[in-house]
Scaffold this motif. Sequence first.
Motif, PDB file in Angstrom:
ATOM      1  N   UNK A  91       0.783  -1.415  -0.059  1.00  0.00           N
ATOM      2  CA  UNK A  91      -0.019  -0.131   0.031  1.00  0.00           C
ATOM      3  C   UNK A  91       0.860   1.149  -0.096  1.00  0.00           C
ATOM      4  N   UNK A  92       1.945   1.178   0.797  1.00  0.00           N
ATOM      5  CA  UNK A  92       2.905   2.428   0.838  1.00  0.00           C
ATOM      6  C   UNK A  92       4.205   2.413   0.256  1.00  0.00           C
ATOM      7  N   UNK A  93       4.447   1.416  -0.579  1.00  0.00           N
ATOM      8  CA  UNK A  93       5.904   1.370  -1.078  1.00  0.00           C
ATOM      9  C   UNK A  93       6.878   1.144  -0.222  1.00  0.00           C
ATOM     10  N   UNK A  94       8.121   1.504  -0.570  1.00  0.00           N
ATOM     11  CA  UNK A  94       9.180   1.333   0.279  1.00  0.00           C
ATOM     12  C   UNK A  94       9.043   1.751   1.518  1.00  0.00           C
ATOM     13  N   UNK A  95       9.346   1.189   2.580  1.00  0.00           N
ATOM     14  CA  UNK A  95       9.047   1.801   4.146  1.00  0.00           C
ATOM     15  C   UNK A  95      10.332   1.821   4.682  1.00  0.00           C
ATOM     16  N   UNK A  96      11.434   0.969   4.278  1.00  0.00           N
ATOM     17  CA  UNK A  96      12.517   0.893   5.189  1.00  0.00           C
ATOM     18  C   UNK A  96      13.771   0.739   3.965  1.00  0.00           C
ATOM     19  N   UNK A  97      14.849   1.504   4.206  1.00  0.00           N
ATOM     20  CA  UNK A  97      15.845   1.511   3.576  1.00  0.00           C
ATOM     21  C   UNK A  97      17.182   1.250   4.295  1.00  0.00           C
ATOM     22  N   UNK A  98      18.060   0.243   4.046  1.00  0.00           N
ATOM     23  CA  UNK A  98      19.102   0.117   5.144  1.00  0.00           C
ATOM     24  C   UNK A  98      20.505   0.360   4.570  1.00  0.00           C
ATOM     25  N   UNK A  99      21.263   1.511   5.091  1.00  0.00           N
ATOM     26  CA  UNK A  99      22.255   1.849   4.489  1.00  0.00           C
ATOM     27  C   UNK A  99      23.518   1.104   4.736  1.00  0.00           C
ATOM     28  N   UNK A 100      24.404   1.032   3.735  1.00  0.00           N
ATOM     29  CA  UNK A 100      25.645   0.282   3.459  1.00  0.00           C
ATOM     30  C   UNK A 100      26.335   0.599   4.927  1.00  0.00           C
ATOM     31  N   UNK A 101      27.324  -0.065   5.258  1.00  0.00           N
ATOM     32  CA  UNK A 101      28.172   0.022   6.460  1.00  0.00           C
ATOM     33  C   UNK A 101      29.003   1.049   6.331  1.00  0.00           C
ATOM     34  N   UNK A 102      29.366   1.362   5.156  1.00  0.00           N
ATOM     35  CA  UNK A 102      30.333   2.271   4.866  1.00  0.00           C
ATOM     36  C   UNK A 102      29.857   3.753   4.519  1.00  0.00           C
ATOM     37  N   UNK A 103      28.349   3.872   4.636  1.00  0.00           N
ATOM     38  CA  UNK A 103      27.458   4.977   4.149  1.00  0.00           C
ATOM     39  C   UNK A 103      27.602   5.873   5.394  1.00  0.00           C
ATOM     40  N   UNK A 104      27.558   7.297   5.092  1.00  0.00           N
ATOM     41  CA  UNK A 104      27.313   8.386   6.242  1.00  0.00           C
ATOM     42  C   UNK A 104      26.186   9.396   5.791  1.00  0.00           C
ATOM     43  N   UNK A 105      25.824   9.619   6.905  1.00  0.00           N
ATOM     44  CA  UNK A 105      24.734  10.675   6.572  1.00  0.00           C
ATOM     45  C   UNK A 105      25.278  11.867   6.193  1.00  0.00           C
ATOM     46  N   UNK A 106      24.417  13.049   5.876  1.00  0.00           N
ATOM     47  CA  UNK A 106      25.065  14.235   5.298  1.00  0.00           C
ATOM     48  C   UNK A 106      25.671  14.928   6.406  1.00  0.00           C
ATOM     49  N   UNK A 107      25.517  14.355   7.787  1.00  0.00           N
ATOM     50  CA  UNK A 107      26.107  15.067   8.789  1.00  0.00           C
ATOM     51  C   UNK A 107      27.340  14.329   9.418  1.00  0.00           C
ATOM     52  N   UNK A 108      27.870  13.233   8.450  1.00  0.00           N
ATOM     53  CA  UNK A 108      29.117  12.409   8.683  1.00  0.00           C
ATOM     54  C   UNK A 108      28.732  11.429   9.933  1.00  0.00           C
ATOM     55  N   UNK A 109      27.567  10.838   9.891  1.00  0.00           N
ATOM     56  CA  UNK A 109      27.330   9.928  11.212  1.00  0.00           C
ATOM     57  C   UNK A 109      26.875   8.586  10.272  1.00  0.00           C
ATOM     58  N   UNK A 110      27.364   7.705  10.750  1.00  0.00           N
ATOM     59  CA  UNK A 110      27.216   6.255  10.384  1.00  0.00           C
ATOM     60  C   UNK A 110      27.582   5.144  11.086  1.00  0.00           C
ATOM     61  N   UNK A 111      27.710   3.901  10.547  1.00  0.00           N
ATOM     62  CA  UNK A 111      28.245   2.858  11.561  1.00  0.00           C
ATOM     63  C   UNK A 111      29.444   3.043  12.032  1.00  0.00           C
ATOM     64  N   UNK A 112      29.875   2.789  13.320  1.00  0.00           N
ATOM     65  CA  UNK A 112      30.954   3.195  14.128  1.00  0.00           C
ATOM     66  C   UNK A 112      31.033   4.619  14.916  1.00  0.00           C
ATOM     67  N   UNK A 113      30.111   5.396  14.603  1.00  0.00           N
ATOM     68  CA  UNK A 113      30.188   6.624  15.336  1.00  0.00           C
ATOM     69  C   UNK A 113      29.537   6.320  16.628  1.00  0.00           C
TER      70      UNK A 113
END
Length: 269
Positions: free
Chosen positions: A192-214
């Motif tokens: 009904x709503x399409x994609x509801x969740x997307x997992x980022x790769x372990x090396x990916x960072x948010x625009x504020x440079x936060x990701x896995x390992x932070x």
Amino acid sequence: MDELDDQLRKLFSDDRLDVHSPPVAAETVVRGAARLRRRRAAITGAFAVAVLVGAGIGLAQLGKARSDDTVSAYLTTATPTTSTTTPQTSVSTFTSTVIVTTNPPPSSNGGNPDTPGTGTRSDPKSDPPPAPPTPEAQPGRYGSLSLGMSEGDALATGSLVEPSTPADPENRCKAYATKSVPDSNAVIISPARGIVRITLASFAKTPKNVGVGSKVTDVKTAYANATQSGSNVVVEMNATPAWSYIFESDGSTVTTVFMRLNANDCAGV
């Protein structure tokens, strides 16, 4: 010469050369002389009268002038030489400043604020709590996939790895792995709503440079509106459709980052 004198005497003594005037002529001459004397006497009298009149007028003017001079002389002499000066009164001006203190406006109890009121005074109000931070505006997109995208559109991007697996006990939602995240639950799609969740790769960072390992503290420092939910940190984004970052952690360090649609209908997501 003697002969000439003799001839002249003879000539003048000749009676034939005498002019004899008639008697009337002598009388006419006498009357003319009398008329001439009368005219001369009349002219002389008129002239004398004119002279006398002129002399009288001159004497009158002279007398008037002398009278005026006399009056002027008297007036000049009668003018006092010493004038009386009225002493001037000195006026001093003093400026004084008067300070008037007016009563302040009455307080809410109707009295003067300096006078204790009969009513009870309310306690000072505490400062209102700070407004919650405004969610940050970031699109809910990762690579070629975006939240709310239909299953067909998501498959068309070539980012999903088939086949899918059930994402919930009701088998309503489907889960897919992606080429960057081998986990079978990397992408969850609602019919009904399409994609509801997307997992980022372990090396990916948010625009504020936060990701896995932070560190969790780094997440809260980067996002002022971050809220703690168990071991997860939730950061709401301002976008359409509304979505949030979910930072899973072991209590101190981020282990997984995914993007989740706020209005999803898949159980356990």
